[in-house]
Motif scaffolding. Sequence first.
Motif, PDB file in Angstrom:
ATOM      1  N   PRO A 110      82.384  58.565 -37.090  1.00  0.00           N
ATOM      2  CA  PRO A 110      83.441  57.767 -37.709  1.00  0.00           C
ATOM      3  C   PRO A 110      84.721  58.596 -37.859  1.00  0.00           C
ATOM      4  CG  PRO A 110      81.980  58.606 -39.396  1.00  0.00           C
ATOM      5  CD  PRO A 110      81.376  58.995 -38.066  1.00  0.00           C
ATOM      6  N   GLN A 111      85.772  57.964 -38.284  1.00  0.00           N
ATOM      7  CA  GLN A 111      87.015  58.679 -38.553  1.00  0.00           C
ATOM      8  C   GLN A 111      86.789  59.655 -39.695  1.00  0.00           C
ATOM      9  OE1 GLN A 111      90.873  56.545 -38.311  1.00  0.00           O
ATOM     10  NE2 GLN A 111      91.089  57.088 -40.469  1.00  0.00           N
ATOM     11  N   LEU A 112      87.053  60.940 -39.443  1.00  0.00           N
ATOM     12  CA  LEU A 112      86.842  61.965 -40.466  1.00  0.00           C
ATOM     13  C   LEU A 112      87.680  63.182 -40.136  1.00  0.00           C
ATOM     14  CD1 LEU A 112      84.834  64.315 -39.059  1.00  0.00           C
ATOM     15  CD2 LEU A 112      83.153  62.521 -39.366  1.00  0.00           C
ATOM     16  N   HIS A 113      87.789  64.098 -41.093  1.00  0.00           N
ATOM     17  CA  HIS A 113      88.485  65.351 -40.816  1.00  0.00           C
ATOM     18  C   HIS A 113      87.793  66.477 -41.573  1.00  0.00           C
ATOM     19  CE1 HIS A 113      90.469  63.946 -44.554  1.00  0.00           C
ATOM     20  NE2 HIS A 113      90.591  65.233 -44.832  1.00  0.00           N
ATOM     21  N   GLY A 114      88.051  67.705 -41.149  1.00  0.00           N
ATOM     22  CA  GLY A 114      87.413  68.850 -41.777  1.00  0.00           C
ATOM     23  C   GLY A 114      88.078  70.147 -41.371  1.00  0.00           C
ATOM     24  N   ALA A 115      87.627  71.240 -41.975  1.00  0.00           N
ATOM     25  CA  ALA A 115      88.168  72.565 -41.681  1.00  0.00           C
ATOM     26  C   ALA A 115      87.119  73.603 -42.034  1.00  0.00           C
ATOM     27  CB  ALA A 115      89.454  72.819 -42.464  1.00  0.00           C
ATOM     28  N   ASN A 116      87.233  74.776 -41.442  1.00  0.00           N
ATOM     29  CA  ASN A 116      86.310  75.870 -41.708  1.00  0.00           C
ATOM     30  C   ASN A 116      87.099  77.158 -41.920  1.00  0.00           C
ATOM     31  OD1 ASN A 116      84.187  77.670 -41.860  1.00  0.00           O
ATOM     32  ND2 ASN A 116      83.647  77.555 -39.696  1.00  0.00           N
ATOM     33  N   GLN A 117      86.974  77.724 -43.103  1.00  0.00           N
ATOM     34  CA  GLN A 117      87.610  79.003 -43.422  1.00  0.00           C
ATOM     35  C   GLN A 117      86.571  79.978 -43.959  1.00  0.00           C
ATOM     36  OE1 GLN A 117      90.734  79.836 -42.807  1.00  0.00           O
ATOM     37  NE2 GLN A 117      91.412  77.804 -42.142  1.00  0.00           N
ATOM     38  N   SER A 118      85.316  79.819 -43.545  1.00  0.00           N
ATOM     39  CA  SER A 118      84.205  80.583 -44.114  1.00  0.00           C
ATOM     40  C   SER A 118      84.043  81.971 -43.519  1.00  0.00           C
ATOM     41  CB  SER A 118      82.892  79.807 -43.927  1.00  0.00           C
ATOM     42  OG  SER A 118      82.546  79.742 -42.549  1.00  0.00           O
ATOM     43  N   GLY A 119      84.653  82.228 -42.367  1.00  0.00           N
ATOM     44  CA  GLY A 119      84.475  83.513 -41.706  1.00  0.00           C
ATOM     45  C   GLY A 119      83.368  83.500 -40.669  1.00  0.00           C
ATOM     46  N   GLN A 120      82.669  82.372 -40.507  1.00  0.00           N
ATOM     47  CA  GLN A 120      81.634  82.266 -39.484  1.00  0.00           C
ATOM     48  C   GLN A 120      81.504  80.821 -39.025  1.00  0.00           C
ATOM     49  OE1 GLN A 120      77.647  83.100 -41.022  1.00  0.00           O
ATOM     50  NE2 GLN A 120      78.375  82.670 -43.086  1.00  0.00           N
ATOM     51  N   VAL A 121      80.830  80.626 -37.901  1.00  0.00           N
ATOM     52  CA  VAL A 121      80.630  79.286 -37.374  1.00  0.00           C
ATOM     53  C   VAL A 121      79.739  78.492 -38.322  1.00  0.00           C
ATOM     54  CG1 VAL A 121      79.716  77.944 -35.446  1.00  0.00           C
ATOM     55  CG2 VAL A 121      80.911  80.099 -35.004  1.00  0.00           C
ATOM     56  N   GLN A 122      80.125  77.265 -38.608  1.00  0.00           N
ATOM     57  CA  GLN A 122      79.349  76.385 -39.480  1.00  0.00           C
ATOM     58  C   GLN A 122      78.706  75.278 -38.654  1.00  0.00           C
ATOM     59  OE1 GLN A 122      78.784  76.666 -42.735  1.00  0.00           O
ATOM     60  NE2 GLN A 122      80.130  78.408 -43.126  1.00  0.00           N
TER      61      GLN A 122
END
Length: 361
Positions: A110-122
């Motif tokens: 579905p329509q969604l958004h996100g981001a990753n700033q954890s320092g590793q692949v999620q």
Amino acid sequence: MLTLHTKTENERFAVYLDHRRLINEAYSTGDGAKSTYQLKAELFQFQAKRANQPVSEQKKSKKRKRIPDSIPGASDSQTIDRYLDLLPTPVGSESITPLSRCWEAPYILPQLHGANQSGQVQRFPSGDEANTIYLIPDRARFYNHNVDHLPALLPQLLPSYDLIVVDPPWRNKYIRRLKRFKQELGYSMLDNDQLALLPLSKLTNTRTLVAIWCTNSIQHQTALETQILPSWNLRLLHKLRWYKLSTDHKLIGPLQSDPTQKQPYEMLYLACHADSHENYGTDITKTEMILSVPSIVHSHKPPLLPWLRQHIKLDLNQAEPNCLELFARYLQPQFTSIGLEVLKLMDERLYEARTELSRSP
């Protein structure tokens, strides 16, 4: 990335982009016992199809067509051969097993958004019936949205970006055939008039570099140069070909004198803001062509940042460029990616995980 200089062309050169290696390096998490992901080798296995057949020996078209000046000929083939001779000896084909073509499965996020700033692949579980897991690399931001909705997203985006990559869903016969065969295999195509209406000018400044992938359609190329770029308030800097190579570093197919036939390359246009300095991007024009072994997945383009980074002009207090990709189908660090299939090629089944041991101090 490898820069190739020939003895006969000291001022101009070619750039070899190792697609798989560049993606793997981008997803590496560095030191420590952390899980890293790399694209499976099976995605980059190609055999050449009469790649070195001279243009003069190709079958002539029954119908006489106007041949544009940009269609490659014997001299182009000789130039390509000189660059191919400079490439390192290709590694022998790896022992591979058949790869499930999971990228052809319906994509129903579905329509969604996100981001990753954890320092590793999620790992992001989609929750669909297939229990698909998508990988989100570090320092990546995404919007699983139709790019047609870009005006509504503008308040959530940066005022402007240092690099913008656009891979439009140009109308073409190949996708139309796919849609007739299996609807979910074809993406939604856009008319040139629709592309021209995108508010790209609101995301650029006089330092922004814009890279646009284009098909070999003369109609699309003409529309891009005369209609779309002016609508986006951009000035053309350079256009060059991305030549696709087989695993043993030969063209994946012959150069065709007939412009309506399938070519072993695609076009890349580089542009800047219309008000940029007249000398902006002068060094970019020295790049004569791009070479790489492509992915077997349709429209899986190689990353451009490793090459274009040297041409991007950053603010004095800025360490890394802020990048945007429209019509994206995979994620990259330092990019905000937008598209209807933005996670399509982040499917965990296309990758293999490995654990790197901590290095000794």
